[in-house]
Design an enzyme around this catalytic site. Structure first.
Site, PDB file in Angstrom:
ATOM      1  N   CYS A 130       0.835  -1.204   0.000  1.00 57.25           N
ATOM      2  CA  CYS A 130       0.000   0.000   0.000  1.00 57.25           C
ATOM      3  C   CYS A 130       0.868   1.252   0.000  1.00 57.25           C
ATOM      4  O   CYS A 130       0.621   2.206  -0.740  1.00 57.25           O
ATOM      5  CB  CYS A 130      -0.961  -0.008   1.181  1.00 57.25           C
ATOM      6  N   GLY A 163      -4.961  -5.515   9.159  1.00 53.57           N
ATOM      7  CA  GLY A 163      -5.419  -6.830   9.545  1.00 53.57           C
ATOM      8  C   GLY A 163      -4.273  -7.772   9.846  1.00 53.57           C
ATOM      9  O   GLY A 163      -3.093  -7.388   9.822  1.00 53.57           O
TER      10      GLY A 163
END
Length: 320
Positions: A130, A163
């Site tokens: 990301c 996560g």
């Protein structure tokens, strides 16, 4: 005719990507979402959307009716799991889009090098991370103006948006992103840092890019104008597929003092930088499945969708 795809990983990233393909894609048809937890929310959503929900991992995917018709598989699991999945799916002729930091295949950042990888027909492409998707386009924009001996990025994301897969891959994140800053962004040396911010309410993804640049052959005003224009153009290019991607403030360009010590940051062969360029970014998610603060996940799924679209379009001869 749509290109059939499957997604491995029924967590946040895989589920968000499934919803994006269903809502936004012109060329892709998602036919299966694969996980290992029968009770996951992602698999439940897949069933409601009419997508095959496979809860027995990659083995279940290969046994699925219609498996042979699937052309592209997106892997949103973990670096370790992707290596195992690639061993199963690669020999079966599936093109893999890897959203983990495994980096088996070449790095792809759509705004920078997508066309060359699609043209090369790479069987397994890696979406970096990301932070890489958010910052490497900026490093590439700066290096298009003048050489970048050193590029450093810091990605700050909400802790709630990280996560188990993200947390398990922190080391791979820094290694993969640093390497891609060099190979795709064009920096002689790259460094990446990720910060999981526990603030409440959760903060939107923020990214900082710092580059030391050798622009000694340009006067300061000329270089500042050129690098600002290049960065702003790149931001617009990324925002075409990540609408929440934007500059947080004006590009900062600072001449380095001749006595300023930067030697510890530079590779031995690097030329002496003349300027420091700092760029501050914000990435707001589209909230298709995840909250808007999770721009770190949204930029990965948006970039992966762009890659899948280009692969499918190239296969059908559609120039879009």
């Amino acid at each position: 005719m749509s290109t059939k795809v499957a997604i491995i990983g029924s967590g946040n990233i895989g589920t968000d990507l499934m919803i994006k393909i269903k809502r936004l894609s012109k060329h892709l048809e998602v036919v299966a979402l694969v996980g290992i937890d029968p009770g996951s929310d992602g698999l439940a959503r897949a069933r409601r959307l009419g997508v095959a929900a496979v809860d027995t991992g990659v083995e279940g995917l290969t046994a699925l009716d219609g498996f042979d018709e699937i052309e592209i598989v997106f892997d949103a699991t973990s670096a370790k799991a992707h290596r195992a999945n690639a061993e199963v799916l690669g020999p079966r002729g599936k093109r893999l889009v890897d959203l983990t930091p495994a980096a088996i295949g070449p790095y792809v950042v759509p705004a920078v090098n997508l066309e060359s990888l699609v043209d090369a027909d790479a069987p397994n492409v890696n979406m970096v991370t990301c932070g890489g998707q958010a910052t490497i386009p900026i490093v590439a924009a700066i290096s298009s103006v003048a050489p970048v001996p050193y590029g450093e990025i810091v990605a700050s994301i909400a802790s709630k948006s990280a996560g188990p897969g993200t947390r398990a891959n922190i080391d791979e994140f820094t290694e993969t992103t640093s390497a891609a800053i060099e190979r795709v962004g064009g920096a002689a040396r790259g460094k990446a840092i990720i910060v999981l911010n526990p603030a409440e309410p959760p903060l939107i993804m923020r990214d900082t890019v710092l580059c030391l640049v050798d622009a000694a052959d340009l006067d300061h005003e000329t270089f500042a104008a050129q690098v600002t224009a290049a960065v702003e153009a790149m931001v617009k290019k990324v925002a075409e597929y990540v609408p929440g991607y934007r500059l947080k403030q004006a590009v900062q360009v600072r001449p380095l003092d001749p006595d300023e010590s930067v030697d510890t940051l530079l590779p031995e062969a690097a030329s002496r930088p003349s300027h420091q360029v700092s760029v501050f970014l914000e990435v707001e998610g589209a909230a298709h499945y995840l909250p808007a603060y999770a721009g770190n996940l949204d930029i990965m799924t948006s970039a992966a969708l762009r890659v899948g679209e280009e692969i499918a379009a190239a296969g059908t001869g559609d120039t879009r």
